[in-house]
Write a protein that holds these residues in place. Structure first.
Motif, PDB file in Angstrom:
ATOM      1  N   LYS A   1      32.054  46.950  39.435  1.00 22.39           N
ATOM      2  CA  LYS A   1      33.394  46.803  39.757  1.00 22.39           C
ATOM      3  C   LYS A   1      33.680  47.541  41.049  1.00 22.39           C
ATOM      4  CE  LYS A   1      38.168  47.644  37.988  1.00 22.39           C
ATOM      5  NZ  LYS A   1      38.659  48.339  36.964  1.00 22.39           N
TER       6      LYS A   1
ATOM      7  N   ARG B   1      42.770  37.639  37.075  1.00 21.78           N
ATOM      8  CA  ARG B   1      41.619  38.033  37.898  1.00 21.78           C
ATOM      9  C   ARG B   1      41.058  37.112  38.766  1.00 21.78           C
ATOM     10  NH1 ARG B   1      37.645  40.355  33.530  1.00 21.78           N
ATOM     11  NH2 ARG B   1      38.387  38.542  32.289  1.00 21.78           N
TER      12      ARG B   1
ATOM     13  N   ASP C   1      36.247  39.801  40.290  1.00 20.60           N
ATOM     14  CA  ASP C   1      36.455  40.567  38.903  1.00 20.60           C
ATOM     15  C   ASP C   1      35.514  39.825  37.971  1.00 20.60           C
ATOM     16  OD1 ASP C   1      38.768  42.147  39.539  1.00 20.60           O
ATOM     17  OD2 ASP C   1      39.950  40.495  39.786  1.00 20.60           O
ATOM     18  N   TYR C   2      35.492  38.577  37.998  1.00 26.64           N
ATOM     19  CA  TYR C   2      34.428  37.859  36.855  1.00 26.64           C
ATOM     20  C   TYR C   2      33.163  38.108  37.181  1.00 26.64           C
ATOM     21  CZ  TYR C   2      38.818  35.576  35.397  1.00 26.64           C
ATOM     22  OH  TYR C   2      40.019  35.240  34.576  1.00 26.64           O
TER      23      TYR C   2
ATOM     24  N   ASN D   1      31.964  41.490  36.515  1.00 28.03           N
ATOM     25  CA  ASN D   1      31.864  41.985  35.018  1.00 28.03           C
ATOM     26  C   ASN D   1      30.431  41.589  34.467  1.00 28.03           C
ATOM     27  OD1 ASN D   1      32.952  42.506  32.264  1.00 28.03           O
ATOM     28  ND2 ASN D   1      32.748  40.497  31.947  1.00 28.03           N
TER      29      ASN D   1
END
Length: 344
Positions: free
Chosen positions: A84, A71, A75-76, A79
């Protein structure tokens, strides 16, 4: 207080914040950028949804349309924010309720693609236009509660013909201005790591030139961002990626890296010669792109910059605050990496 906050400037406050202090404050997440932020647009454009084995970047060793081994920062951070963003090339016509990622591998800061100029893929400024133009034409405004992220410029210098930062920074400034004038309130802006230290630059003798261009870019970008600081309706959040990478490269072991100069993947995107057995020991997955662990640290810096905006003006003496924060360090080992990233 200035609206612009640099990620490297608030170590004392980061210790006292919940990891998801700002998670509920954004309704959507929109991303504009290049391969450092692409979560599947180039992959989709090259047929990845039909035949993943022939798409680009190749999976494996690249991860599900990302230009990394796993990722990426989008993405991080997404999250952590509970959002998303969907790659725009594989989204429905209607905007998904968690946002869109317009970032495209090879994107220039302007209208087109710096790596493949003939490809009909949008640069960063054009990506912003893809979102704002329909909204403006409908006499509407962008979602003021969404987070908008802008990161670009590297391809102009590494693969393009840019000999100074003037036009590149103008493109990024115009992109930010277009978002702001269309109703965006919360805009996350990243500067560049030292491009003279990427494996490609070291291998081709471009280090001095690319370092000079990086410094020119980051200085001019900071000056442009300052021009927006008088806009009371704009929450401009700067992320100092340059400092993040400088700290990693100065003390790699502190961040879990063993090699910060060589790539894990040997070869090019079309012809991969070899792949190392432990990618996360490396800062760079290939000659220009970071590994997923480096992306985690970028996301940490971005989240810390966002969280700083939730901290009110301190009413107590900053010296007392500093002692309190440093006294808590011993019991907050889990935040060691993040504090190192933002402490200089």
């Amino acid at each position: 207080m200035k609206k612009q906050v640099v990620a490297a400037g608030f170590v004392l406050f980061s210790f006292m914040l919940s990891p998801k202090a700002s998670a509920a404050s954004f309704s959507n997440f929109f991303v504009f950028g290049d391969s450092l932020s692409d979560t599947g647009n180039v992959f989709a454009a090259t047929g990845g949804l039909i035949d993943p084995t022939t798409a680009f970047p190749k999976n494996p060793p690249y991860f599900q349309g990302r230009f990394s081994n796993n990722r990426v920062w989008v993405d991080y951070l997404g999250n952590e924010l509970g959002l998303k963003p969907t790659p725009y090339l594989i989204s429905n016509p209607a905007i998904p309720n968690q946002g869109l990622n317009f970032a495209v591998g090879g994107a220039s800061s302007g209208q087109g693609n710096a790596v493949v100029p003939s490809a009909p893929l949008p640069g960063v400024l054009r990506q912003v236009g893809l979102l704002t133009q329909p909204v403006v034409q409908a006499n509407q405004k962008l979602d003021p509660n969404a987070l908008y992220a802008v990161w670009g410029g590297a391809n102009d210098y590494v693969f393009g013909q840019a000999t100074n930062a003037t036009q590149t920074v103008k493109n990024l400034s115009d992109a930010i201005g277009l978002l702001a004038s269309s109703g965006a309130k919360n805009i996350l802006v990243f500067n560049l790591p030292d491009l003279g230290k990427i494996p490609l630059a070291l291998a081709t003798g471009q280090s001095n030139n690319l370092t000079a261009l990086t410094n020119d870019h980051n200085q001019k970008l900071a000056e442009e961002l300052d021009k927006f600081s008088n806009n009371p309706n704009l929450n401009l959040i700067s992320v100092d990626v340059s400092s993040v990478f400088n700290q990693i490269q100065a003390n790699p072991g502190e961040f879990g890296f063993k090699n910060v100069t060589s790539p894990c993947v040997v070869g090019n995107f079309q012809t991969i010669i070899s792949v190392c057995s432990q990618p996360n020991d490396y800062l760079f997955f290939d000659s220009v792109h970071p590994t997923t662990n480096a992306h985690k640290l970028i996301a940490d810096a971005a989240l810390a910059a966002i969280e700083a905006k939730s901290v009110p003006e301190p009413a107590i003496n900053l010296g007392i605050l500093a002692l309190t924060a440093f006294g808590a360090m011993g019991t907050l080992k889990c935040q060691q990496k993040r504090s190192a990233l933002v402490s200089k």
